[in-house]
Scaffold this active site. Structure first.
Site, PDB file in Angstrom:
ATOM      1  N   CYS A  65      -2.896  16.778   7.932  1.00 46.38           N
ATOM      2  CA  CYS A  65      -3.266  16.148   9.213  1.00 46.38           C
ATOM      3  C   CYS A  65      -2.572  16.840  10.368  1.00 46.38           C
ATOM      4  O   CYS A  65      -3.057  16.813  11.496  1.00 46.38           O
ATOM      5  CB  CYS A  65      -2.893  14.674   9.178  1.00 46.38           C
ATOM      6  SG  CYS A  65      -1.171  14.391   8.776  1.00 46.38           S
ATOM      7  N   GLU A  71      -3.317   6.104  11.238  1.00 46.08           N
ATOM      8  CA  GLU A  71      -3.009   7.541  11.329  1.00 46.08           C
ATOM      9  C   GLU A  71      -4.287   8.272  10.959  1.00 46.08           C
ATOM     10  O   GLU A  71      -4.729   8.192   9.818  1.00 46.08           O
ATOM     11  CB  GLU A  71      -1.910   7.911  10.326  1.00 46.08           C
ATOM     12  CG  GLU A  71      -0.599   7.178  10.499  1.00 46.08           C
ATOM     13  CD  GLU A  71       0.163   7.638  11.723  1.00 46.08           C
ATOM     14  OE1 GLU A  71      -0.156   8.734  12.234  1.00 46.08           O
ATOM     15  OE2 GLU A  71       1.043   6.910  12.175  1.00 46.08           O
TER      16      GLU A  71
HETATM   17  P1  NAP Z   1     -10.896   8.522   4.149  1.00 46.16           P
HETATM   18  O1  NAP Z   1     -12.147   8.912   3.490  1.00 46.16           O
HETATM   19  O2  NAP Z   1     -10.967   7.777   5.420  1.00 46.16           O
HETATM   20  O3  NAP Z   1     -10.081   7.682   3.048  1.00 46.16           O
HETATM   21  C1  NAP Z   1      -8.779   7.237   3.308  1.00 46.16           C
HETATM   22  C2  NAP Z   1      -8.468   6.043   2.450  1.00 46.16           C
HETATM   23  O4  NAP Z   1      -9.285   4.942   2.861  1.00 46.16           O
HETATM   24  C3  NAP Z   1      -8.744   6.249   0.971  1.00 46.16           C
HETATM   25  O5  NAP Z   1      -7.723   5.628   0.234  1.00 46.16           O
HETATM   26  C4  NAP Z   1     -10.062   5.518   0.762  1.00 46.16           C
HETATM   27  O6  NAP Z   1     -10.249   5.077  -0.556  1.00 46.16           O
HETATM   28  C5  NAP Z   1      -9.874   4.356   1.701  1.00 46.16           C
HETATM   29  N1  NAP Z   1     -11.091   3.673   2.088  1.00 46.16           N
HETATM   30  C6  NAP Z   1     -12.288   4.214   2.370  1.00 46.16           C
HETATM   31  N2  NAP Z   1     -13.155   3.233   2.713  1.00 46.16           N
HETATM   32  C7  NAP Z   1     -12.482   2.069   2.646  1.00 46.16           C
HETATM   33  C8  NAP Z   1     -12.835   0.705   2.866  1.00 46.16           C
HETATM   34  N3  NAP Z   1     -14.047   0.346   3.228  1.00 46.16           N
HETATM   35  N4  NAP Z   1     -11.890  -0.234   2.694  1.00 46.16           N
HETATM   36  C9  NAP Z   1     -10.650   0.088   2.313  1.00 46.16           C
HETATM   37  N5  NAP Z   1     -10.259   1.364   2.076  1.00 46.16           N
HETATM   38  C10 NAP Z   1     -11.161   2.341   2.249  1.00 46.16           C
HETATM   39  O7  NAP Z   1      -9.972   9.781   4.444  1.00 46.16           O
HETATM   40  P2  NAP Z   1      -9.578  10.984   3.459  1.00 46.16           P
HETATM   41  O8  NAP Z   1     -10.780  11.819   3.271  1.00 46.16           O
HETATM   42  O9  NAP Z   1      -8.847  10.473   2.267  1.00 46.16           O
HETATM   43  O10 NAP Z   1      -8.505  11.749   4.327  1.00 46.16           O
HETATM   44  C11 NAP Z   1      -8.821  12.800   5.200  1.00 46.16           C
HETATM   45  C12 NAP Z   1      -8.589  12.394   6.623  1.00 46.16           C
HETATM   46  O11 NAP Z   1      -7.313  11.794   6.749  1.00 46.16           O
HETATM   47  C13 NAP Z   1      -8.582  13.573   7.567  1.00 46.16           C
HETATM   48  O12 NAP Z   1      -9.407  13.284   8.649  1.00 46.16           O
HETATM   49  C14 NAP Z   1      -7.133  13.677   8.032  1.00 46.16           C
HETATM   50  O13 NAP Z   1      -6.970  14.145   9.334  1.00 46.16           O
HETATM   51  C15 NAP Z   1      -6.652  12.287   7.908  1.00 46.16           C
HETATM   52  N6  NAP Z   1      -5.221  12.260   7.663  1.00 46.16           N
HETATM   53  C16 NAP Z   1      -4.411  11.802   8.649  1.00 46.16           C
HETATM   54  C17 NAP Z   1      -3.046  11.765   8.451  1.00 46.16           C
HETATM   55  C18 NAP Z   1      -2.136  11.226   9.524  1.00 46.16           C
HETATM   56  O14 NAP Z   1      -0.973  10.981   9.206  1.00 46.16           O
HETATM   57  N7  NAP Z   1      -2.579  11.053  10.744  1.00 46.16           N
HETATM   58  C19 NAP Z   1      -2.496  12.207   7.257  1.00 46.16           C
HETATM   59  C20 NAP Z   1      -3.342  12.685   6.269  1.00 46.16           C
HETATM   60  C21 NAP Z   1      -4.706  12.704   6.482  1.00 46.16           C
HETATM   61  P3  NAP Z   1     -11.207   5.840  -1.596  1.00 46.16           P
HETATM   62  O15 NAP Z   1     -10.598   7.153  -1.838  1.00 46.16           O
HETATM   63  O16 NAP Z   1     -11.186   4.951  -2.781  1.00 46.16           O
HETATM   64  O17 NAP Z   1     -12.548   5.939  -0.932  1.00 46.16           O
END
Ligand code: NAP
Length: 519
Positions: free
Chosen positions: A296, A257
């Site tokens: 999102c 997602e």
């Molecule tokens: P993100 O930076 O991609 O992080 C998401 C999750 O991935 C966090 O728990 C992060 O942990 C983890 N993560 C990062 N690198 C990783 C790795 N190498 N291995 C395993 N896990 C890893 O995204 P975000 O900034 O939290 O969220 C914002 C984005 O999410 C926006 O683009 C939004 O559109 C999207 N979003 C989508 C939905 C949907 O349902 N489609 C819902 C909400 C948000 P850490 O925090 O520890 O780095």
């Protein structure tokens, strides 16, 4: 200051490595700390979850697991005020924003409790009717679903620490899968507290819930073909996870997602001040500012026909002008800060990028003086409404998600042009179309359905009865094609399928009927 620990193999475990400090985004004051991770023995964690939690859950029926979800829902409800307080502190949420997250979490758990109960005291689901396979009246086929024998790993985004955790958990638990939850580190406080409450309550069987605070270490390299990974977050992280060699080699099920440039489209038939018009204006203004635009499903592209443009601008500017930005713990404040310094930087960069092809009609410049804020502190931004200078050549608006209170008006000329503009977004979570013209609604819905996971058709008759497009409901699927990740979650019983194995069984009709009776 609270130190956040992981909960692994039935024990709270300190992390090691670099210390990470969680901040209050309003004041930038430290509120909790954790270690980056690195000391979790994921072989043991997985064995405990698979062998203890998985076995216990699969011994139960769907109805029994449904009752567990209901009990967890009640548990969250009974600690609602405490969790709201943590969301205000760690997420920069207003009370209303925090309720949206916390009530969404308990509501989704409750909804899956009902799904489980409706599936009865059964350990399998009979899928559809049996089918005669040859000319023989005895040789029949039947599809069934059974729980897979793996763990459900959930990696969640920072913006909905309660809902994102609980909506994934609700589906997995109801289906019979033990969960390994990894919330985003910066806003872990709410999810961490929910896990503490769940552990203390003893509602879940041992091994059914694991919490990872910080790094996932070598967890993903240890997953096997019965396990699954459901991720919510950015496209960049999703692309990296998708490329993990072990996940590919083991064919681990993955659901992603990610980003979305959600559209709200106003039909040319809609008169200013009418119910459908007011519904559209209210939905756009709410989606831009609720959770400071960090949703999102928030509306990013606002499409209106050229002759409606001036009046739409007037109405939206009027709505945005009354938004009060500041300390979200104050009652009069209607929009808090962004969640982190990185988010603020990304949003500012995104605004600059959009400004290259669009003109700001509201916000976008000057300084901000947040109500109740400390000078120079906090990750505040004001809402920004843009209008494309040339809708035909605009590109960034269809390609770059600014994850904050930012949207862009795009004029369109007729249904075909509107459909073409929606497609430019490359796939979205949700689009809303506001019109009382059934032909227009039908043409647009058919044209954009392949590009979206969900559509809201707003019209006069449902104005005042509907929730906005930004609200994800457990009864409907959540997810979308292309840029949105290509995933699908929720949708009542459909949400369980990701954690279940569908098996086709061919055999003697009376045997199939005896074994796989529909109850
Ligand atoms: P993100 O930076 O991609 O992080 C998401 C999750 O991935 C966090 O728990 C992060 O942990 C983890 N993560 C990062 N690198 C990783 C790795 N190498 N291995 C395993 N896990 C890893 O995204 P975000 O900034 O939290 O969220 C914002 C984005 O999410 C926006 O683009 C939004 O559109 C999207 N979003 C989508 C939905 C949907 O349902 N489609 C819902 C909400 C948000 P850490 O925090 O520890 O780095």
């Amino acid at each position: 200051m609270k130190t956040l620990k992981s909960f692994v193999a039935g024990k709270w475990t300190d992390g090691v490595g670099k210390s990470i400090t969680l901040l209050n985004p309003t004041t930038e004051e430290p509120i909790a700390e954790t270690a980056a991770g690195g000391n979790i023995d994921f072989a043991t964690a997985l064995a405990h979850a698979r062998q203890t939690g998985g076995v216990a859950l699969r011994e139960m029926t769907f109805a029994q697991r449904g009752e567990i979800c209901k009990a967890l829902s009640k548990l969250i409800q009974s600690h609602r005020d405490e969790l709201i307080g943590l969301a205000i502190q760690n997420g920069g949420n207003t009370r209303g924003d925090a309720k949206f997250d916390i009530d969404g979490a308990s509501g989704t758990l409750f909804a899956y409790g009902e799904v489980g109960v409706s599936l009865g005291e059964n350990k399998l689901i009979v899928d559809g009717e049996s089918t005669q396979l040859t000319r023989s009246v005895r040789f029949f086929g039947q599809h069934i679903f059974t729980p897979r024998e793996g763990v459900a790993v959930h990696i969640n985004a920072f913006n909905f620490p309660a809902w994102n955790f609980c909506e994934k958990m609700a589906c997995a638990l109801t289906a019979g899968a033990p969960v390994i939850e990894k919330p985003a580190t910066a806003t872990t406080l709410v999810a961490h507290r929910i896990v503490e409450l769940m552990v203390e309550s003893k509602i879940l069987p041992e091994g059914a819930l694991t919490l990872i605070v910080g790094s996932t270490g070598d967890l993903l390299d240890r997953l096997n073909s019965q396990d699954s990974l459901a991720f919510t977050g950015s496209s960049d992280t999703a692309a990296m996870l998708r490329a993990n060699k072990n996940l590919i080699a083991q064919n681990v099920r993955i659901n992603l997602e990610t980003d979305s440039l959600n559209v709200a489209m106003l039909g040319a038939d809609v008169e200013p001040g009418s119910e459908a018009w007011n519904m559209f204006v209210a939905d756009v203004a709410r989606d831009m500012t609720q959770k400071t635009g960090q949703k999102c499903t928030a509306i990013r592209r606002v499409m209106v026909s050229s002759d409606q443009l001036d009046r739409v601008k007037e109405d939206l500017v009027e709505r945005l002008s009354i938004i009060k930005v500041g300390d979200p713990s104050r009652e009069e404040v209607t929009m808090g800060p962004l969640a982190t310094a990185q988010q603020l930087k990304d949003v500012r960069d995104g605004i600059a990028r959009l400004a290259g092809e669009s003109t700001a009609i509201f916000g976008g410049g000057g300084t901000i003086d947040p109500i109740g804020g400390t000078k120079g502190k906090g990750f505040f931004v004001s809402p920004v409404l843009f209008q494309t200078r040339d809708a035909k050549s605009a590109q960034a608006v269809h390609a770059h998600e600014v994850f904050g209170p930012v949207a862009t008006l795009i004029p369109y000329a007729g249904a075909a042009d509107a459909i073409a503009q929606v497609r430019k977004g490359g796939g979205g979570l949700v689009a809303s179309v506001y019109s009382d013209d059934r032909q227009f609604l039908g043409e647009v819905a058919l044209g954009i359905a392949p590009w979206n996971g969900r559509l809201l058709l707003g019209s006069s008759k449902i104005s005042g009865h509907a929730v906005g497009p930004g609200t994800v409901l457990p009864q409907l699927i959540h997810g979308g094609p292309g840029r949105a990740g290509g995933g699908e979650e929720l949708g009542a019983a459909r949400g369980l399928n990701f954690y279940l194995q569908r098996t086709a069984i061919a055999g003697d009709k009376p045997i199939l009927e005896a074994l796989f009776k529909k109850s």
